[in-house]
Design a protein around this motif. Structure first.
Motif, PDB file in Angstrom:
ATOM      1  N   THR A   1     -75.260-103.445 -42.894  1.00 26.17           N
ATOM      2  CA  THR A   1     -74.681-103.181 -41.577  1.00 26.17           C
ATOM      3  C   THR A   1     -75.583-102.119 -40.943  1.00 26.17           C
ATOM      4  N   PRO A   2     -76.651-102.548 -40.290  1.00 26.67           N
ATOM      5  CA  PRO A   2     -77.642-101.571 -39.818  1.00 26.67           C
ATOM      6  C   PRO A   2     -77.029-100.591 -38.816  1.00 26.67           C
ATOM      7  N   PRO A   3     -77.411 -99.328 -38.903  1.00 25.93           N
ATOM      8  CA  PRO A   3     -76.900 -98.341 -37.952  1.00 25.93           C
ATOM      9  C   PRO A   3     -77.363 -98.656 -36.526  1.00 25.93           C
ATOM     10  N   LYS A   4     -76.503 -98.328 -35.570  1.00 25.02           N
ATOM     11  CA  LYS A   4     -76.880 -98.506 -34.169  1.00 25.02           C
ATOM     12  C   LYS A   4     -77.776 -97.351 -33.731  1.00 25.02           C
ATOM     13  N   GLU A   5     -77.498 -96.179 -34.262  1.00 25.92           N
ATOM     14  CA  GLU A   5     -78.344 -95.008 -34.004  1.00 25.92           C
ATOM     15  C   GLU A   5     -78.572 -94.287 -35.312  1.00 25.92           C
ATOM     16  N   GLY A   6     -79.673 -93.538 -35.346  1.00 29.81           N
ATOM     17  CA  GLY A   6     -79.977 -92.735 -36.528  1.00 29.81           C
ATOM     18  C   GLY A   6     -80.977 -93.437 -37.426  1.00 29.81           C
ATOM     19  N   THR A   7     -81.442 -92.704 -38.420  1.00 30.35           N
ATOM     20  CA  THR A   7     -82.471 -93.268 -39.288  1.00 30.35           C
ATOM     21  C   THR A   7     -82.121 -93.085 -40.761  1.00 30.35           C
ATOM     22  N   VAL A   8     -82.677 -93.998 -41.548  1.00 35.37           N
ATOM     23  CA  VAL A   8     -82.617 -93.894 -43.008  1.00 35.37           C
ATOM     24  C   VAL A   8     -84.071 -93.897 -43.460  1.00 35.37           C
TER      25      VAL A   8
ATOM     26  N   GLY B   1     -78.312 -88.638 -38.863  1.00 32.92           N
ATOM     27  CA  GLY B   1     -77.611 -88.934 -37.607  1.00 32.92           C
ATOM     28  C   GLY B   1     -77.197 -90.375 -37.451  1.00 32.92           C
ATOM     29  N   VAL B   2     -76.701 -90.963 -38.530  1.00 34.80           N
ATOM     30  CA  VAL B   2     -76.386 -92.396 -38.495  1.00 34.80           C
ATOM     31  C   VAL B   2     -75.026 -92.663 -37.838  1.00 34.80           C
ATOM     32  N   ASN B   3     -75.051 -93.601 -36.898  1.00 37.38           N
ATOM     33  CA  ASN B   3     -73.833 -94.110 -36.259  1.00 37.38           C
ATOM     34  C   ASN B   3     -73.771 -95.606 -36.510  1.00 37.38           C
ATOM     35  N   THR B   4     -72.668 -96.047 -37.112  1.00 35.45           N
ATOM     36  CA  THR B   4     -72.538 -97.462 -37.465  1.00 35.45           C
ATOM     37  C   THR B   4     -71.221 -98.009 -36.929  1.00 35.45           C
TER      38      THR B   4
ATOM     39  N   HIS C   1     -66.948 -88.924 -40.549  1.00 34.19           N
ATOM     40  CA  HIS C   1     -67.723 -87.697 -40.325  1.00 34.19           C
ATOM     41  C   HIS C   1     -67.972 -87.012 -41.666  1.00 34.19           C
ATOM     42  N   ILE C   2     -69.152 -86.428 -41.819  1.00 30.11           N
ATOM     43  CA  ILE C   2     -69.374 -85.562 -42.983  1.00 30.11           C
ATOM     44  C   ILE C   2     -68.683 -84.235 -42.685  1.00 30.11           C
ATOM     45  N   GLU C   3     -67.636 -83.946 -43.443  1.00 24.86           N
ATOM     46  CA  GLU C   3     -66.876 -82.723 -43.185  1.00 24.86           C
ATOM     47  C   GLU C   3     -67.520 -81.520 -43.852  1.00 24.86           C
ATOM     48  N   LEU C   4     -68.043 -81.699 -45.027  1.00 26.58           N
ATOM     49  CA  LEU C   4     -68.710 -80.580 -45.680  1.00 26.58           C
ATOM     50  C   LEU C   4     -69.580 -81.080 -46.818  1.00 26.58           C
ATOM     51  N   THR C   5     -70.491 -80.201 -47.215  1.00 25.60           N
ATOM     52  CA  THR C   5     -71.333 -80.491 -48.368  1.00 25.60           C
ATOM     53  C   THR C   5     -71.454 -79.207 -49.175  1.00 25.60           C
TER      54      THR C   5
ATOM     55  N   ASP D   1     -72.575 -89.848 -36.694  1.00 27.46           N
ATOM     56  CA  ASP D   1     -73.623 -88.856 -36.997  1.00 27.46           C
ATOM     57  C   ASP D   1     -73.649 -88.449 -38.467  1.00 27.46           C
ATOM     58  N   VAL D   2     -73.634 -89.417 -39.320  1.00 34.49           N
ATOM     59  CA  VAL D   2     -73.667 -89.124 -40.755  1.00 34.49           C
ATOM     60  C   VAL D   2     -75.083 -88.758 -41.181  1.00 34.49           C
ATOM     61  N   SER D   3     -75.221 -87.594 -41.792  1.00 36.10           N
ATOM     62  CA  SER D   3     -76.510 -87.155 -42.327  1.00 36.10           C
ATOM     63  C   SER D   3     -76.309 -86.703 -43.763  1.00 36.10           C
ATOM     64  N   LEU D   4     -77.202 -87.110 -44.610  1.00 42.17           N
ATOM     65  CA  LEU D   4     -77.177 -86.616 -45.990  1.00 42.17           C
ATOM     66  C   LEU D   4     -78.569 -86.813 -46.581  1.00 42.17           C
ATOM     67  N   ASP D   5     -78.855 -86.057 -47.626  1.00 42.37           N
ATOM     68  CA  ASP D   5     -80.119 -86.297 -48.300  1.00 42.37           C
ATOM     69  C   ASP D   5     -79.938 -86.202 -49.808  1.00 42.37           C
ATOM     70  N   VAL D   6     -80.849 -86.866 -50.487  1.00 46.49           N
ATOM     71  CA  VAL D   6     -80.795 -86.929 -51.945  1.00 46.49           C
ATOM     72  C   VAL D   6     -82.177 -86.566 -52.464  1.00 46.49           C
ATOM     73  N   ASP D   7     -82.211 -85.567 -53.350  1.00 41.71           N
ATOM     74  CA  ASP D   7     -83.491 -85.146 -53.928  1.00 41.71           C
ATOM     75  C   ASP D   7     -83.768 -85.921 -55.210  1.00 41.71           C
ATOM     76  N   GLU D   8     -85.038 -85.945 -55.558  1.00 40.31           N
ATOM     77  CA  GLU D   8     -85.452 -86.660 -56.756  1.00 40.31           C
ATOM     78  C   GLU D   8     -84.716 -86.117 -57.994  1.00 40.31           C
ATOM     79  N   GLY D   9     -84.171 -87.032 -58.772  1.00 41.89           N
ATOM     80  CA  GLY D   9     -83.523 -86.659 -60.028  1.00 41.89           C
ATOM     81  C   GLY D   9     -82.093 -86.163 -59.900  1.00 41.89           C
ATOM     82  N   GLU D  10     -81.595 -86.081 -58.668  1.00 43.74           N
ATOM     83  CA  GLU D  10     -80.225 -85.594 -58.464  1.00 43.74           C
ATOM     84  C   GLU D  10     -79.196 -86.708 -58.607  1.00 43.74           C
ATOM     85  N   ILE D  11     -77.953 -86.291 -58.904  1.00 42.36           N
ATOM     86  CA  ILE D  11     -76.806 -87.161 -58.626  1.00 42.36           C
ATOM     87  C   ILE D  11     -76.087 -86.526 -57.438  1.00 42.36           C
ATOM     88  N   VAL D  12     -75.997 -87.262 -56.361  1.00 36.95           N
ATOM     89  CA  VAL D  12     -75.283 -86.791 -55.178  1.00 36.95           C
ATOM     90  C   VAL D  12     -74.057 -87.673 -54.997  1.00 36.95           C
TER      91      VAL D  12
END
Ligand code: ATP
Length: 242
Positions: A53-60, A8-11, A218-222, A21-32
């Motif tokens: 550029t730290p996000p104003k909202e959301g977490t990493v 949910g990152v807003n920058t 915006h993340i349009e799709l994954t 509201d950018v959200s994404l995740d990366v698993d161990e050993g992956e290329i994303v």
């Protein structure tokens, strides 16, 4: 296992709201791969992850630990290493000197970093092109060699859990792109987790396991990368390529 979570990152740049509201995740050993047109916010996503550029909202989060309020150098020590788009090798220093400077950074003392350690000798063993050019001034190397050096410089120093590459193919001739591609593949085969930002969607999708498509912040799709590679509509609509 999830290594990196962006939630949910807003920058903003001043009043300009760039990431929504950018959200994404990366698993161990992956290329994303994170792909999208010019100005979509790919670099800003990496800047947000690195605390530049730290996000104003959301977490990493890295292994569940919130990175809020950490400075870029602290985030590097925790194990996220960023190779910026403009490479920033020191042109007047040799390959060896560029690597030595990066190698001086020390890991955080709390032992929480579980990433892969690369010594300078590991870099030379893995990447012969850099080994052959140890004494060459970085500014006199080709664009592809400088890119390889920039990536290598991100590897040495504190262990790396996630390597974040910003447009490694930018400005490189096709056969040189293949060298950089080989380097990324080699690192991933050794278990390196990679977040790959690219405008060259084909390259990114060929390398990646999964991809996120970013459009005006915006993340349009994954989707799995091979599905996107076969999806002409997505390639044309969001990426302007066939
Ligand atoms: P590119 O491939 O062109 O680098 P990108 O997807 O990485 O594109 P960003 O560089 O993240 O996109 O830019 C996202 C938006 O933020 C753009 O509209 C850009 O103009 C704006 N932007 C980027 N850096 C700044 C800055 N320092 N100050 C103000 N606006 C900025």
């Amino acid at each position: 296992m999830t290594v990196l979570e962006v939630d949910g990152v807003n920058t903003y740049y001043g009043p300009s709201h760039v990431l929504h509201d950018v959200s994404l995740d990366v698993d161990e050993g992956e290329i994303v791969a994170l792909i999208g047109r010019n100005g979509a916010g790919k670099t800003t996503t990496l800047r947000s992850i690195m605390g530049v550029t730290p996000p104003k909202e959301g977490t990493v989060r890295l292994h569940g630990d919130d990175l809020q309020n950490l400075k870029p150098n602290q985030i590097r020590r925790r194990g996220i290493s960023w190779t910026p788009e403009d490479r920033r090798v020191f042109p007047d220093l040799t390959v060896a000197e560029n690597l030595q400077i990066a190698n001086r950074v020390k890991a955080d003392g709390d032992g929480s970093n579980r990433g892969t350690t690369f010594t300078i000798e590991d870099v030379y063993d893995s990447f012969a092109r850099l080994d052959e050019r140890r004494g060459q001034r970085a500014g006199t190397m080709s664009g592809g060699e400088q890119q390889m050096l920039a990536i290598a410089r991100s590897l040495v120093g504190p262990p790396v859990e996630v390597l974040a590459l910003d447009e490694p193919s930018e400005g490189l001739a096709p056969q040189i792109v293949d060298d950089v591609r080989g380097m990324i593949e080699q690192l991933n085969e050794r278990g390196m987790t990679i977040l790959l930002v690219e405008q060259n969607a084909h390259l990114a999708l060929e390398l990646a396991d999964r991809a996120y498509v970013l459009e005006t912040g915006h993340i349009e799709l994954t989707a799995p990368a091979d599905e996107l590679l076969d999806d002409q509509d997505v390639l044309e609509t969001y990426l302007g390529v066939r």
